[in-house]
Design an enzyme around this catalytic site. Structure first.
Site, PDB file in Angstrom:
ATOM      1  N   GLY B  11      36.558  35.448  31.878  1.00 22.06           N
ATOM      2  CA  GLY B  11      35.669  34.290  31.894  1.00 22.06           C
ATOM      3  C   GLY B  11      34.653  34.448  30.781  1.00 22.06           C
ATOM      4  N   LYS B  17      31.914  38.850  35.248  1.00 25.13           N
ATOM      5  CA  LYS B  17      33.163  39.627  35.237  1.00 25.13           C
ATOM      6  C   LYS B  17      32.943  41.044  35.729  1.00 25.13           C
ATOM      7  CE  LYS B  17      33.830  38.854  30.770  1.00 25.13           C
ATOM      8  NZ  LYS B  17      32.800  37.820  30.461  1.00 25.13           N
ATOM      9  N   ASP B  86      37.470  44.596  33.708  1.00 22.19           N
ATOM     10  CA  ASP B  86      36.554  43.436  33.621  1.00 22.19           C
ATOM     11  C   ASP B  86      36.814  42.667  32.327  1.00 22.19           C
ATOM     12  OD1 ASP B  86      35.450  45.144  31.769  1.00 22.19           O
ATOM     13  OD2 ASP B  86      33.414  45.038  32.578  1.00 22.19           O
TER      14      ASP B  86
END
EC number: 2.7.1.113
Lengths: 207, 207
Positions: B11, B17, B86
């Site tokens: 994102g 994240k 992440d």
């Protein structure tokens, strides 16, 4: 691709590349392109664990020098301004062949050509050829922390790798001029005549 | 290529994240693969002059994450150990498309594929979709110095780039599962049920 004299000083670690490049750059007033070593964030990790960090180390050097080569071309060579560099970007391949695994080296060489094939390369190399004792003496004298961990066998290998690499460069570019300087018997720092003899070759190039 | 669940949270900047990845990693006991941002030596130079330093910035991130991906594969995925990251290494291309010149982007994409095509990729993406106000609020809250210079237009562009990129990833890999989380209406930090709903999807994946 490029007509302005692009002079690179090459030779193993400790041969005196930066010293000679600085002296010539001052004598002729040419901009000097300095190999940046200390900036590499992977250097210490590399000397602690060559296998683990060699790819990142070599890629950082390559990308760093790729930008330097691009800037050298844009700011100087394209404007006809001769330059002197204390390294040839091909040195990256010399070191990578020694430190990378076959799988990594294959990827690395493709990336090397992808990045550099469309950029100007040195058209005159001054190759300082020196034996192990001379190199060890100079490395000790300059006392860079991260060079303390260099093994003699690594340096010996580098000496022979340079012999191979200079031949490869000459074969790859028949128009390349290579001046070989005997780093053991010649001392361009202490003997003015040794330096002047080298400078005379450079002069021929630029008239 | 890889059967162990390889979960990537993706994102735009500020979507959350790392927060979500950390929460899931702790809940399931999976190793977490952290995107390293601060280590990039070119970050400050990049924010001062995007055009001048974008290629070196992007290449540094790419090589750094290439190693992380190699290590993730060797230490975890090949041993059947699920991991949570992440970021997805493809994010490098998203950013590179925004910052590199066409000539540089062409070289960059070839290098991206050269480096990553033979490595495992995430097989499950949790895509946190959030609007500009939400992202700006979170960026301000976490107060990273180098993020202060981020322009709103850059962030708006990134939001739409992510929409395109997630579709590209799905088209490129039909077996890829994408869970889209509405980052505006859902708060997996403050609302336990929002988090548990996401965790339930992950659970399905690993049984």
């Amino acid at each position: 691709m490029n007509t302005a004299p692009f002079i690179a000083i090459e030779g193993p670690i400790g041969a005196g590349k930066t010293t000679l490049a600085t002296m010539l750059s001052q004598k002729f007033g040419f901009p000097m392109i300095n190999e940046i070593v200390e900036d590499n964030p992977y250097l210490d990790k590399f000397y602690d664990n060559i296998k683990e960090w060699s790819f990142q180390l070599e890629m950082f050097f390559l990308c760093h020098r790729y930008k330097q080569l691009e800037d050298t071309s844009d700011h100087f060579l394209k404007k006809g301004q001769p330059v002197i560099a204390d390294y040839h970007i091909y040195k990256n391949v010399i070191f990578a062949e020694r430190t990378l695994s076959p799988h990594q080296l294959e990827k690395y060489k493709k990336i090397y050509h992808l990045l550099t094939d469309d950029l100007p390369k040195p058209n005159f190399i001054i190759y300082i050829k020196a034996s192990l004792p001379t190199l060890l003496h100079r490395i000790e004298k300059r006392g860079r922390p991260f060079e303390k961990k260099i093994e003699t066998s690594y340096l010996e290998q580098l000496i022979s790798d340079y012999e191979v690499a200079i031949k490869q460069l000459q074969e790859a570019d028949p128009e390349l001029t290579v001046l070989t300087v005997d780093g053991d018997s010649k001392d361009f720092v202490l003997n003015k005549s040794d330096f002047e003899r080298i400078a005379a070759h450079v002069k021929e190039l630029i008239v």
